[in-house]
Structure formats: structure tokens, C-alpha cells
Design an enzyme around this catalytic site. Structure first.
Site, PDB file in Angstrom:
ATOM      1  N   ASP A 101      49.261  60.894  25.773  1.00  9.80           N
ATOM      2  CA  ASP A 101      48.321  60.593  26.847  1.00  9.80           C
ATOM      3  C   ASP A 101      46.978  60.052  26.363  1.00  9.80           C
ATOM      4  O   ASP A 101      45.956  60.249  27.014  1.00  9.80           O
ATOM      5  CB  ASP A 101      48.071  61.864  27.668  1.00  9.80           C
ATOM      6  CG  ASP A 101      47.719  63.077  26.804  1.00  9.80           C
ATOM      7  OD1 ASP A 101      47.211  62.874  25.682  1.00  9.80           O
ATOM      8  OD2 ASP A 101      47.955  64.210  27.238  1.00  9.80           O
ATOM      9  N   GLU A 123      57.112  62.843  25.227  1.00 11.02           N
ATOM     10  CA  GLU A 123      56.309  63.838  25.940  1.00 11.02           C
ATOM     11  C   GLU A 123      55.941  63.311  27.337  1.00 11.02           C
ATOM     12  O   GLU A 123      54.819  63.424  27.810  1.00 11.02           O
ATOM     13  CB  GLU A 123      55.058  64.227  25.153  1.00 11.02           C
ATOM     14  CG  GLU A 123      54.527  65.608  25.549  1.00 11.02           C
ATOM     15  CD  GLU A 123      53.357  66.067  24.688  1.00 11.02           C
ATOM     16  OE1 GLU A 123      53.607  66.780  23.700  1.00 11.02           O
ATOM     17  OE2 GLU A 123      52.208  65.712  25.007  1.00 11.02           O
ATOM     18  N   GLU A 137      43.222  62.070  30.041  1.00 10.72           N
ATOM     19  CA  GLU A 137      44.638  62.187  29.692  1.00 10.72           C
ATOM     20  C   GLU A 137      45.572  62.208  30.894  1.00 10.72           C
ATOM     21  O   GLU A 137      46.680  61.648  30.843  1.00 10.72           O
ATOM     22  CB  GLU A 137      44.856  63.442  28.836  1.00 10.72           C
ATOM     23  CG  GLU A 137      44.280  63.355  27.426  1.00 10.72           C
ATOM     24  CD  GLU A 137      42.822  63.723  27.340  1.00 10.72           C
ATOM     25  OE1 GLU A 137      42.259  63.709  26.234  1.00 10.72           O
ATOM     26  OE2 GLU A 137      42.210  64.023  28.406  1.00 10.72           O
ATOM     27  N   HIS A 217      37.842  70.875  22.140  1.00  8.65           N
ATOM     28  CA  HIS A 217      37.464  69.459  22.057  1.00  8.65           C
ATOM     29  C   HIS A 217      37.602  68.694  23.373  1.00  8.65           C
ATOM     30  O   HIS A 217      37.319  67.505  23.422  1.00  8.65           O
ATOM     31  CB  HIS A 217      38.328  68.752  21.004  1.00  8.65           C
ATOM     32  CG  HIS A 217      39.766  68.621  21.429  1.00  8.65           C
ATOM     33  ND1 HIS A 217      40.678  69.613  21.206  1.00  8.65           N
ATOM     34  CD2 HIS A 217      40.429  67.632  22.065  1.00  8.65           C
ATOM     35  CE1 HIS A 217      41.862  69.233  21.678  1.00  8.65           C
ATOM     36  NE2 HIS A 217      41.728  68.034  22.207  1.00  8.65           N
ATOM     37  N   ARG A 219      37.178  66.725  26.677  1.00  9.82           N
ATOM     38  CA  ARG A 219      36.044  66.023  27.272  1.00  9.82           C
ATOM     39  C   ARG A 219      35.547  66.707  28.535  1.00  9.82           C
ATOM     40  O   ARG A 219      34.345  66.747  28.797  1.00  9.82           O
ATOM     41  CB  ARG A 219      36.429  64.575  27.597  1.00  9.82           C
ATOM     42  CG  ARG A 219      36.574  63.674  26.394  1.00  9.82           C
ATOM     43  CD  ARG A 219      37.040  62.287  26.798  1.00  9.82           C
ATOM     44  NE  ARG A 219      37.228  61.421  25.646  1.00  9.82           N
ATOM     45  CZ  ARG A 219      36.311  60.603  25.157  1.00  9.82           C
ATOM     46  NH1 ARG A 219      35.120  60.542  25.741  1.00  9.82           N
ATOM     47  NH2 ARG A 219      36.550  59.842  24.101  1.00  9.82           N
ATOM     48  N   HIS A 250      35.799  69.762  15.685  1.00  9.46           N
ATOM     49  CA  HIS A 250      36.095  68.365  16.008  1.00  9.46           C
ATOM     50  C   HIS A 250      34.887  67.495  15.671  1.00  9.46           C
ATOM     51  O   HIS A 250      33.742  67.939  15.745  1.00  9.46           O
ATOM     52  CB  HIS A 250      36.450  68.252  17.495  1.00  9.46           C
ATOM     53  CG  HIS A 250      37.153  66.992  17.854  1.00  9.46           C
ATOM     54  ND1 HIS A 250      36.496  65.804  18.063  1.00  9.46           N
ATOM     55  CD2 HIS A 250      38.472  66.717  18.062  1.00  9.46           C
ATOM     56  CE1 HIS A 250      37.367  64.860  18.384  1.00  9.46           C
ATOM     57  NE2 HIS A 250      38.566  65.381  18.377  1.00  9.46           N
TER      58      HIS A 250
END
Length: 389
Positions: A101, A123, A137, A217, A219, A250
């Protein structure tokens, strides 16, 4: 007699998670005498990607090297589209294989579609049905599934999502998740860790500490939610003397800045650079629990019998919630403390969660994907078997 021409497959990815999850698939494809494979990377996450390429001994045939500092999603997507135009025209694969994604996933799928090249989505079918969580995503994978011709769904729930969206049954194969294949391969290794981390692993193995692995991590958690998560982690570490938290931070400033501000001075929270995958899996195999807002950890940790506390408000992996291998705490500090605290304090509950079966695979997903490709393109008469739990 003229030798049969090999069918050309091009795998395209650009980030660490894609590399981890496609590595076992690529290994299977390259072992087939009927397929000709090309590996193209975009470099969407340059340093993290390079780390995984080394870990899985992958050598790209084509590297677009597209990463830029503080890159915007729109600019990155445009660069991937433009960069792949000539690559696809020159190599003319029969199938482009993408995973998951990311911006690379969507842009590569669209680039292939523009040249009428079939797309296989590994996936496929994961859904939160909230277009802004996880962002970007959720829409990346929905749009990729709309473009794909082959859908390699990790679970029956993912298959059902695809069916509900009108994807024909013959275009869907339930494979299990390829990350289980990767974990099983890596878990058999015993790498020498950096001294500080090796000491923590040894202490966890001797039951001298409760090792907690932390990743964060997403967003959609940047800003206030990330600060609440880290405040919860800080209080957890302060409350439990046996706890030692390892946090591979990250590289995104949206993670690094609040981590430095809220966690750096907590003695039993260890901030590290991103770890090699073998090191991360080696450490997590000895963890009491994992705290995460990641997607992949929800699959990887249960494969190692490690309970997961999920620090997100929703998830596209509901199978783990239903199976009880992942406990959703959200981003509220008190909820994180309560959920993680129970796993630290209640040994019987911890054993129960550890014993629950992982719904994501049996280590044969990559083989099923290979057989699915061969069967779909007339290179094998035998239909692939499907994963079920």
C-alpha cells in the site's frame, strides 16, 4: 526444438516493508525455470530499503533512485510514474508484481496499467474502510486492487473484502502472508547484535528483564497522537522496573523529534537507529510484548509468540484482533498503560495470548503465489492450493 520462451515478471518496490514481504516471493520466482525475473526498486525509502536489500541478499536490476529530502507524496508518485514509463516499455514484462500500500505500489500499478501490463497485487484486500486512516495507505491499496488483475489475498477476510467490491473469484488467491515466510527464514539465524542490544537480549532470555519492542511511524499519528503514545511509553517504562524498551526510531522527523523530546532521558528506553531485519527479529523473539502502530508487526510478532499492543485507532488487519494475538489500545495514554500493564503483570493472561494461533500464514505463501502466477498464465495446469485457518 526451440526452447520455450520464459514468461517475464517484474517486481517493483521502494520501501523496507515491501522488501521484507516480497523477498521470499522473489526467491521462489527466480527459482522457476519458466519465469524470467527483473527486480526494479524506486528508492522511496533509500536507507531503510538498502538495509533490507542486504539482509535478504537482493540485487536490483534497475534502481530509479527517486528519494528526495522531505518528499511530498504527490511529487514522489509523479516521479515513480515518469521513471517507470521507459523501464516498462524497454523490458515489456507480462506481469508487474507489487506489494501492499505504498506510493510506489500505487504508482507502479498505474504505470503498468498505462501500458496494458497485468498487475499482481501481493497482500491484496486489506481494508480499514477509513480513507484517511491509515493515510495514505488505505486508498493506495484500494486503488491498486482496482488496477490489479491478480489479487494475492493473505486471508479469507481479505478475499471477502475483494469479493464485496466486485473482484471475480478466479482473480483471487488466498495465500497467507508472505511476512511469515520471511520471519521463519530469519528466525533461524542467530546474528551477533550490537553489544548493548545483545546484552538486553541475553538478559531477556535469562528472565532478568521484560523486553518491550516499540515501533511507531504512522503518518496519521504524527503530532498530538504521537506525543500521547510516547508519553504512555515513558510512563510505562517508569512504572515497571523490569521493563527495558528498545525503540528503533524511524528516520522521519515526525517521529524523531517527539521521540528525542519525550523518551531520550528515560534510562530504560533505548533509542536506536533502524535495525537490520535479522537483528530486529532476533530481539523481538525474546520480547515480553511489542508496542506498535505498524501493520507488519501485527503479523510478525504473533509468528514469534509475542503479544502485540496496537497503538492505533483502527486497523486493516482485523483478523489479529479477532484471534486475540493483537490487543488494540488506541493512542490514549491510559489505555496503552492498562493494556500493556496487564501483559506485564498477569503471567497467566500473557501465556494465553502467546498461545493463540497466528491467523496470517503457515510459511507457504510465496510458493502459493508462484503457483498462482504459473497457473494463471498457462505455465502450469495444477491449480494452487489456498491457505486457510
Amino acid at each position: 526444438m526451440t526452447a520455450r520462451k520464459k514468461f517475464k515478471v517484474m517486481s517493483i518496490f521502494g520501501t523496507r516493508p515491501e522488501a521484507v514481504k516480497l523477498a521470499p516471493v522473489i526467491e521462489k520466482i527466480e527459482s522457476s525455470s519458466r519465469l524470467d525475473h527483473t527486480l526494479t526498486v524506486t528508492g522511496q525509502q533509500r536507507e531503510l530499503l538498502d538495509q533490507m536489500l542486504v539482509s535478504f541478499e537482493l540485487t536490483p536490476d534497475i534502481d530509479l533512485e527517486l528519494m528526495e529530502e522531505d518528499q511530498h507524496l504527490s511529487d514522489l508518485t509523479a516521479r515513480v510514474l515518469a521513471g517507470l514509463r521507459g523501464v516498462l516499455a524497454e523490458h515489456d514484462p507480462g506481469l508487474v508484481l507489487v506489494h501492499g500500500d505504498t506510493a510506489t505500489t500505487l504508482a507502479a500499478s498505474l504505470a503498468a496499467y498505462h501500458q496494458q501490463i497485468a498487475v499482481g497485487h501481493v497482500e491484496a484486500g486489506l481494508r480499514s474502510y477509513d480513507r484517511y486512516s491509515p493515510f495514505p495507505e488505505e486508498m493506495n491499496r484500494q486503488l491498486t486492487d482496482a488496477l490489479a488483475e491478480l489479487h494475492f489475498a493473505p486471508t479469507s477476510a481479505s478475499r471477502d473484502n475483494l469479493r464485496a467490491e466486485g473482484i471475480e473469484e478466479e482473480r483471487i488467491l488466498v495465500t497467507g502472508n508472505t511476512v511469515i515466510d520471511a520471519v521463519q527464514r530469519i528466525a533461524g539465524l542467530d546474528p551477533e547484535l550490537p553489544p548493548r542490544l545483545q546484552l538486553l537480549k541475553n538478559k531477556a532470555a535469562a528472565d532478568e528483564i521484560d523486553l518491550v519492542m516499540l515501533t511507531a511511524h504512522r503518518r496519521e499519528n504524527f503530532g498530538g497522537k504521537m506525543k500521547k503514545i510516547f508519553a504512555g511509553v515513558r510512563e510505562l517504562a517508569a512504572r515497571y522496573e523490569r521493563v527495558e524498551v528498545v525503540f528503533p526510531v524511524h528516520l522521519n522527523p515526525g517521529v524523531q523529534k517527539p521521540a528525542e523530546a519525550l523518551l531520550k532521558d528515560q534510562a530504560n528506553v533505548h533509542l536506536t537507529e533502524p535495525l537490520a531485519y535479522s537483528h530486529f527479529i532476533s530481539l523481538m523473539s525474546r520480547a515480553r510484548l511489542a508496542l506498535t502502530d505498524s501493520g507488519g508487526i501485527q503479523e510478525e510478532a504473533p509468528a514469534l509468540d509475542v503479544p502485540v499492543v496496537l497503538m492505533r485507532d483502527n486497523t486493516e488487519r482485523p483478523e489479529a484482533i479477532r484471534a486475540g494475538t493483537v490487543l488494540k489500545a488506541g493512542t490514549n495514554k491510559e489505555s496503552i498503560l492498562k493494556t500493556a500493564g496487564r501483559l506485564l503483570e498477569d503471567d497467566e493472561f500473557h501465556r494465553e495470548v502467546r498461545s493463540r494461533p497466528n491467523p496470517y500464514g503457515d510459511g507457504r505463501a510465496s510458493e502459493r503465489i508462484l503457483q498462482g502466477i504459473l497457473h494463471n498464465f498457462g505455465l502450469s495446469e495444477a491449480p494452487p492450493d489456498e491457505f486457510g485457518i
